[in-house]
Design a protein around this motif. Structure first.
Motif, mmCIF file in Angstrom:
data_model
loop_
_atom_site.group_PDB
_atom_site.id
_atom_site.type_symbol
_atom_site.label_atom_id
_atom_site.label_comp_id
_atom_site.label_asym_id
_atom_site.label_seq_id
_atom_site.Cartn_x
_atom_site.Cartn_y
_atom_site.Cartn_z
ATOM 1 N N ALA A 105 0.717 -0.842 0.043
ATOM 2 C CA ALA A 105 0.424 0.335 -0.040
ATOM 3 C C ALA A 105 0.701 1.231 0.388
ATOM 4 O O ALA A 105 0.542 2.801 -0.800
ATOM 5 N N SER A 106 1.997 1.338 0.856
ATOM 6 C CA SER A 106 2.042 2.498 0.857
ATOM 7 C C SER A 106 3.183 2.607 -0.606
ATOM 8 O O SER A 106 3.700 3.552 -0.935
ATOM 9 N N ALA A 107 4.315 1.281 -0.798
ATOM 10 C CA ALA A 107 4.564 2.007 -2.737
ATOM 11 C C ALA A 107 4.040 1.936 -4.156
ATOM 12 O O ALA A 107 4.412 1.619 -4.724
ATOM 13 N N ARG A 108 2.751 1.122 -3.402
ATOM 14 C CA ARG A 108 1.661 1.418 -4.697
ATOM 15 C C ARG A 108 2.271 0.459 -5.798
ATOM 16 O O ARG A 108 2.444 0.820 -6.789
ATOM 17 N N THR A 109 2.282 -0.970 -4.853
ATOM 18 C CA THR A 109 3.124 -1.665 -6.282
ATOM 19 C C THR A 109 2.309 -3.241 -5.635
ATOM 20 O O THR A 109 1.921 -3.651 -4.694
ATOM 21 N N LEU A 110 2.580 -4.005 -6.846
ATOM 22 C CA LEU A 110 1.451 -5.024 -6.955
ATOM 23 C C LEU A 110 2.850 -6.284 -7.582
ATOM 24 O O LEU A 110 3.757 -6.079 -8.530
ATOM 25 N N THR A 111 3.174 -7.038 -6.879
ATOM 26 C CA THR A 111 5.059 -7.975 -6.951
ATOM 27 C C THR A 111 4.246 -9.175 -7.061
ATOM 28 O O THR A 111 3.410 -9.458 -6.063
ATOM 29 N N ASP A 112 5.001 -9.373 -8.494
ATOM 30 C CA ASP A 112 4.663 -11.299 -8.385
ATOM 31 C C ASP A 112 5.838 -11.757 -7.838
ATOM 32 O O ASP A 112 6.481 -12.137 -7.100
ATOM 33 N N LYS A 113 4.855 -13.367 -7.250
ATOM 34 C CA LYS A 113 6.249 -14.428 -6.001
ATOM 35 C C LYS A 113 5.415 -15.666 -7.536
ATOM 36 O O LYS A 113 4.884 -15.795 -8.383
ATOM 37 N N PRO A 114 6.990 -16.674 -7.277
ATOM 38 C CA PRO A 114 6.915 -17.993 -7.832
ATOM 39 C C PRO A 114 5.249 -18.451 -7.968
ATOM 40 O O PRO A 114 5.129 -18.606 -6.728
ATOM 41 N N MET A 115 4.724 -18.960 -8.994
ATOM 42 C CA MET A 115 3.570 -20.193 -8.828
ATOM 43 C C MET A 115 3.908 -21.407 -7.801
ATOM 44 O O MET A 115 4.769 -21.724 -8.370
ATOM 45 N N LEU A 116 3.469 -21.981 -6.625
ATOM 46 C CA LEU A 116 3.201 -23.291 -5.694
ATOM 47 C C LEU A 116 2.584 -24.448 -6.386
ATOM 48 O O LEU A 116 1.516 -23.968 -6.591
ATOM 49 N N PHE A 117 3.267 -25.379 -6.505
ATOM 50 C CA PHE A 117 1.785 -26.757 -6.138
ATOM 51 C C PHE A 117 1.695 -26.991 -8.093
ATOM 52 O O PHE A 117 0.571 -26.446 -7.892
ATOM 53 N N THR A 118 2.644 -26.547 -8.526
ATOM 54 C CA THR A 118 2.426 -26.577 -10.610
ATOM 55 C C THR A 118 2.291 -27.228 -10.503
ATOM 56 O O THR A 118 3.171 -28.435 -10.718
ATOM 57 N N MET A 119 0.784 -28.331 -11.194
ATOM 58 C CA MET A 119 0.831 -29.033 -12.386
ATOM 59 C C MET A 119 1.056 -28.557 -13.490
ATOM 60 O O MET A 119 0.669 -27.625 -14.301
ATOM 61 N N GLU A 120 1.629 -29.652 -14.652
ATOM 62 C CA GLU A 120 1.628 -29.279 -15.255
ATOM 63 C C GLU A 120 1.169 -29.765 -16.607
ATOM 64 O O GLU A 120 0.892 -31.640 -16.443
ATOM 65 N N PHE A 121 0.572 -29.804 -17.471
ATOM 66 C CA PHE A 121 -0.551 -30.575 -18.858
ATOM 67 C C PHE A 121 -0.230 -30.711 -20.327
ATOM 68 O O PHE A 121 1.118 -30.563 -20.271
ATOM 69 N N GLY A 122 -0.299 -31.671 -20.757
ATOM 70 C CA GLY A 122 0.076 -32.274 -22.068
ATOM 71 C C GLY A 122 0.678 -32.999 -21.878
ATOM 72 O O GLY A 122 0.802 -33.874 -20.199
ATOM 73 N N GLY A 123 1.019 -33.681 -22.489
ATOM 74 C CA GLY A 123 2.082 -35.158 -22.808
ATOM 75 C C GLY A 123 1.760 -35.826 -21.983
ATOM 76 O O GLY A 123 0.373 -36.417 -23.150
ATOM 77 N N SER A 124 2.260 -37.100 -21.325
ATOM 78 C CA SER A 124 1.200 -38.003 -20.734
ATOM 79 C C SER A 124 0.274 -37.860 -19.951
ATOM 80 O O SER A 124 -0.762 -38.764 -19.523
ATOM 81 N N THR A 125 -0.448 -36.154 -19.201
ATOM 82 C CA THR A 125 -1.440 -36.942 -18.399
ATOM 83 C C THR A 125 -2.418 -36.364 -19.349
ATOM 84 O O THR A 125 -2.437 -35.281 -20.354
ATOM 85 N N ASN A 126 -3.445 -37.285 -18.320
ATOM 86 C CA ASN A 126 -5.137 -37.215 -19.302
ATOM 87 C C ASN A 126 -6.011 -36.111 -19.140
ATOM 88 O O ASN A 126 -6.341 -36.515 -17.461
ATOM 89 N N PRO A 127 -5.956 -35.048 -19.851
ATOM 90 C CA PRO A 127 -6.349 -34.093 -19.151
ATOM 91 C C PRO A 127 -7.913 -33.966 -18.874
ATOM 92 O O PRO A 127 -8.519 -33.417 -17.478
ATOM 93 N N GLN A 128 -8.832 -34.870 -18.724
ATOM 94 C CA GLN A 128 -10.127 -35.577 -18.162
ATOM 95 C C GLN A 128 -9.753 -35.917 -17.261
ATOM 96 O O GLN A 128 -10.405 -35.817 -15.909
ATOM 97 N N THR A 129 -8.971 -36.641 -17.081
ATOM 98 C CA THR A 129 -8.049 -37.224 -15.340
ATOM 99 C C THR A 129 -7.817 -36.382 -15.056
ATOM 100 O O THR A 129 -8.210 -36.000 -13.552
ATOM 101 N N ALA A 130 -7.132 -34.976 -15.229
ATOM 102 C CA ALA A 130 -6.449 -33.743 -14.442
ATOM 103 C C ALA A 130 -7.539 -33.089 -14.291
ATOM 104 O O ALA A 130 -7.344 -32.853 -12.737
ATOM 105 N N TYR A 131 -8.609 -32.717 -15.291
ATOM 106 C CA TYR A 131 -9.556 -31.760 -14.507
ATOM 107 C C TYR A 131 -10.952 -32.194 -13.588
ATOM 108 O O TYR A 131 -10.732 -30.946 -12.478
ATOM 109 N N GLY A 132 -10.978 -33.250 -14.131
ATOM 110 C CA GLY A 132 -11.394 -34.246 -12.609
ATOM 111 C C GLY A 132 -10.747 -33.917 -11.510
ATOM 112 O O GLY A 132 -11.251 -33.331 -10.220
#
Length: 161
Positions: A105-132
């Motif tokens: 609030a004092s600096a009036r900034t928005l700072t990104d932090k690394p994303m946590l618990f990332t799951m990658e889609f594609g390759g051998s991941t079955n999208p329907q299984t992952a979505y569910g």
């Protein structure tokens, strides 16, 4: 959605759109509204393409804000669609996890932090299984002191902020 994140600041979470009205990816924007007659956007972040989603698309409970002093920590589950699959512009999910940001609030900034618990889609991941298993509409997070916890697909994970 608009969330107060400090004196005269609002954090907006929604979708990006083209001038033709085509919906794009997820957009975060930090607004300075200290002068209500002259609000202004002071920071933005764009994530993915059309079809990218957050739990806020399903419920107002899909975001977690934790304020200490003039810093507001923001934890937001996010599914990012980046892989084009058709010539008409359909996109498939690339990754999903817990996006994190800090608003000063004092600096009036928005700072990104690394994303946590990332799951990658594609390759051998079955999208329907992952979505569910990882229904982003049901994903939630909570912050306790210096920790953040993420509930997704029935699994609870925790990490230092």
């Amino acid at each position: 959605y608009l969330f107060p994140v400090g004196e005269g600041l609002l954090l907006g979470v929604g979708k990006d759109a083209s001038s033709e009205g085509l919906v794009g990816g997820v957009k975060l924007a930090l607004f300075d509204v200290a002068d209500p007659a002259r609000p202004r956007e002071i920071a933005t972040r764009l994530y993915g393409q059309r079809g990218s989603v957050t739990p806020l698309d399903a419920s107002r409970h899909g975001i977690n804000l934790f304020t200490q002093g003039d810093i507001t920590r923001v934890a937001l589950p996010l599914r990012i669609n980046e892989t084009a699959t058709t010539p008409r512009g359909a996109y498939e999910p690339t990754r999903q996890g817990l996006a994190r940001f800090e608003v000063s609030a004092s600096a009036r900034t928005l700072t990104d932090k690394p994303m946590l618990f990332t799951m990658e889609f594609g390759g051998s991941t079955n999208p329907q299984t992952a979505y569910g298993a990882l229904d982003i509409g049901q994903a939630r997070s909570v912050q306790i002191e210096g920790q953040v916890f993420y509930l997704s697909g029935g699994a609870l994970q925790g990490a230092a902020w």
